[in-house]
Design a protein around this motif. Sequence first.
Motif, PDB file in Angstrom:
ATOM      1  N   ALA A  54      39.876  39.996  33.302  1.00  0.00           N
ATOM      2  CA  ALA A  54      41.437  40.271  32.572  1.00  0.00           C
ATOM      3  C   ALA A  54      41.769  41.653  33.329  1.00  0.00           C
ATOM      4  CB  ALA A  54      41.064  40.718  30.997  1.00  0.00           C
ATOM      5  N   ALA A  55      41.101  42.536  33.428  1.00  0.00           N
ATOM      6  CA  ALA A  55      41.548  43.739  34.144  1.00  0.00           C
ATOM      7  C   ALA A  55      42.069  43.365  35.546  1.00  0.00           C
ATOM      8  CB  ALA A  55      40.463  44.788  34.481  1.00  0.00           C
ATOM      9  N   ALA A  56      41.240  42.455  36.275  1.00  0.00           N
ATOM     10  CA  ALA A  56      41.646  42.249  38.033  1.00  0.00           C
ATOM     11  C   ALA A  56      43.137  41.452  37.679  1.00  0.00           C
ATOM     12  CB  ALA A  56      40.747  41.123  38.412  1.00  0.00           C
ATOM     13  N   ARG A  57      43.498  40.820  36.774  1.00  0.00           N
ATOM     14  CA  ARG A  57      44.721  40.005  36.365  1.00  0.00           C
ATOM     15  C   ARG A  57      45.813  41.058  35.782  1.00  0.00           C
ATOM     16  NH1 ARG A  57      41.257  36.027  33.818  1.00  0.00           N
ATOM     17  NH2 ARG A  57      41.702  37.148  31.654  1.00  0.00           N
ATOM     18  N   GLU A  59      45.731  43.184  33.323  1.00  0.00           N
ATOM     19  CA  GLU A  59      45.976  43.519  31.958  1.00  0.00           C
ATOM     20  C   GLU A  59      45.418  44.925  31.625  1.00  0.00           C
ATOM     21  OE1 GLU A  59      44.286  40.366  29.473  1.00  0.00           O
ATOM     22  OE2 GLU A  59      44.845  38.906  30.898  1.00  0.00           O
ATOM     23  N   ARG A  60      46.035  45.432  30.642  1.00  0.00           N
ATOM     24  CA  ARG A  60      45.599  46.560  30.422  1.00  0.00           C
ATOM     25  C   ARG A  60      44.893  46.812  28.833  1.00  0.00           C
ATOM     26  NH1 ARG A  60      48.428  52.815  30.774  1.00  0.00           N
ATOM     27  NH2 ARG A  60      46.818  53.983  29.981  1.00  0.00           N
ATOM     28  N   ALA A  89      39.466  35.586  39.790  1.00  0.00           N
ATOM     29  CA  ALA A  89      40.483  36.739  39.308  1.00  0.00           C
ATOM     30  C   ALA A  89      40.163  37.848  40.710  1.00  0.00           C
ATOM     31  CB  ALA A  89      40.303  37.565  38.269  1.00  0.00           C
ATOM     32  N   PHE A  90      39.227  38.125  41.243  1.00  0.00           N
ATOM     33  CA  PHE A  90      38.936  38.983  42.198  1.00  0.00           C
ATOM     34  C   PHE A  90      39.470  38.445  43.572  1.00  0.00           C
ATOM     35  CE2 PHE A  90      35.165  41.572  40.780  1.00  0.00           C
ATOM     36  CZ  PHE A  90      35.777  42.288  39.710  1.00  0.00           C
ATOM     37  N   ALA A  91      39.602  37.050  43.557  1.00  0.00           N
ATOM     38  CA  ALA A  91      40.019  36.183  44.978  1.00  0.00           C
ATOM     39  C   ALA A  91      41.572  36.334  45.141  1.00  0.00           C
ATOM     40  CB  ALA A  91      39.488  35.012  44.923  1.00  0.00           C
ATOM     41  N   VAL A  92      42.107  36.654  44.120  1.00  0.00           N
ATOM     42  CA  VAL A  92      43.929  36.271  44.378  1.00  0.00           C
ATOM     43  C   VAL A  92      44.339  37.177  45.538  1.00  0.00           C
ATOM     44  CG1 VAL A  92      44.116  35.816  42.025  1.00  0.00           C
ATOM     45  CG2 VAL A  92      44.367  38.200  42.746  1.00  0.00           C
ATOM     46  N   PRO A  93      45.271  36.699  46.289  1.00  0.00           N
ATOM     47  CA  PRO A  93      45.983  37.573  47.263  1.00  0.00           C
ATOM     48  C   PRO A  93      46.497  38.838  46.937  1.00  0.00           C
ATOM     49  CG  PRO A  93      46.493  35.325  47.402  1.00  0.00           C
ATOM     50  CD  PRO A  93      45.795  35.383  46.116  1.00  0.00           C
ATOM     51  N   LEU A 102      40.146  50.095  33.586  1.00  0.00           N
ATOM     52  CA  LEU A 102      38.929  49.858  32.959  1.00  0.00           C
ATOM     53  C   LEU A 102      38.740  50.691  31.554  1.00  0.00           C
ATOM     54  CD1 LEU A 102      36.774  49.247  36.438  1.00  0.00           C
ATOM     55  CD2 LEU A 102      37.960  47.502  34.840  1.00  0.00           C
ATOM     56  N   ALA A 103      38.813  50.188  30.552  1.00  0.00           N
ATOM     57  CA  ALA A 103      38.743  50.964  29.369  1.00  0.00           C
ATOM     58  C   ALA A 103      37.761  51.543  28.950  1.00  0.00           C
ATOM     59  CB  ALA A 103      39.468  50.112  28.154  1.00  0.00           C
ATOM     60  N   GLU A 104      36.489  50.686  29.438  1.00  0.00           N
ATOM     61  CA  GLU A 104      35.040  51.124  28.945  1.00  0.00           C
ATOM     62  C   GLU A 104      34.477  52.145  29.923  1.00  0.00           C
ATOM     63  OE1 GLU A 104      32.373  48.146  28.368  1.00  0.00           O
ATOM     64  OE2 GLU A 104      32.174  47.678  30.583  1.00  0.00           O
ATOM     65  N   ILE A 105      34.926  52.622  30.999  1.00  0.00           N
ATOM     66  CA  ILE A 105      34.276  53.409  31.965  1.00  0.00           C
ATOM     67  C   ILE A 105      34.946  55.058  31.779  1.00  0.00           C
ATOM     68  CG2 ILE A 105      33.803  54.024  34.555  1.00  0.00           C
ATOM     69  CD1 ILE A 105      33.910  50.856  34.909  1.00  0.00           C
ATOM     70  N   ARG A 106      33.955  55.922  31.511  1.00  0.00           N
ATOM     71  CA  ARG A 106      34.444  57.006  31.334  1.00  0.00           C
ATOM     72  C   ARG A 106      35.807  57.307  30.397  1.00  0.00           C
ATOM     73  NH1 ARG A 106      33.590  57.690  37.600  1.00  0.00           N
ATOM     74  NH2 ARG A 106      31.481  57.794  37.878  1.00  0.00           N
ATOM     75  N   GLY A 107      35.931  56.569  29.456  1.00  0.00           N
ATOM     76  CA  GLY A 107      36.806  56.871  28.419  1.00  0.00           C
ATOM     77  C   GLY A 107      38.198  56.094  28.658  1.00  0.00           C
TER      78      GLY A 107
END
Length: 197
Positions: A54-57, A59-60, A89-93, A102-107
């Motif tokens: 979702a983050a790669a697409r 989305e926040r 999602a990681f492969a999109v141009p 990334l909501a869960e990393i370091r707040g």
Amino acid sequence: MTDLRVLHRRALQVSVDVVNEVTPDRLGLPTPCAEWDLGQLIAHMIGQNLGFAAAARGERNGVEAFAPVPITDDPSGRHAESATQLAEAFAVPGFEQRELWLAEIRGGGFYPAQTAVGFHLVDSVAHGWDVARALDLPVSFDDEVLEAALVISLAIPDGPAREQPGAPFRPAVRVGGGTDLFGRVLALLGRSPDWKP
């Protein structure tokens, strides 16, 4: 140098292959992640795959996007589906120019795409090993993947924060000088390479 996404996809495929060995009757097995049985671990892995996808697409989302996804009758199929979503999602141009929330990393925060891929690569290596150990099966990642995982693992801060509830990794484990590359990565991520069920 190989694109980190290529290495990530190889690591992700190993995790898919090992989770494919899990049947519903084995979901209660203990894992190296002491707080999770095998079913809970796979639920976490699926949640991470979907959250990073979702983050790669673009989305926040909040931390709920990374929450474990309960599984019952088809753990391997559900996990494989989530891994496919993530790889796509990681492969999109243009992905490599993005920043991911990334909501869960370091707040919560924005991270360069390559950094996010590295986070998940390390997660795939660690949890692929966790699942294999729970099943008492061998698992291996190629040296190029492990070398990338080692560099990333060395950059993850050790110390008191790893003792807190919900910390992504336990404190690093001391290992001998003759420990192989895979063992060194596992130790840096708070796992004893000698763990047995």
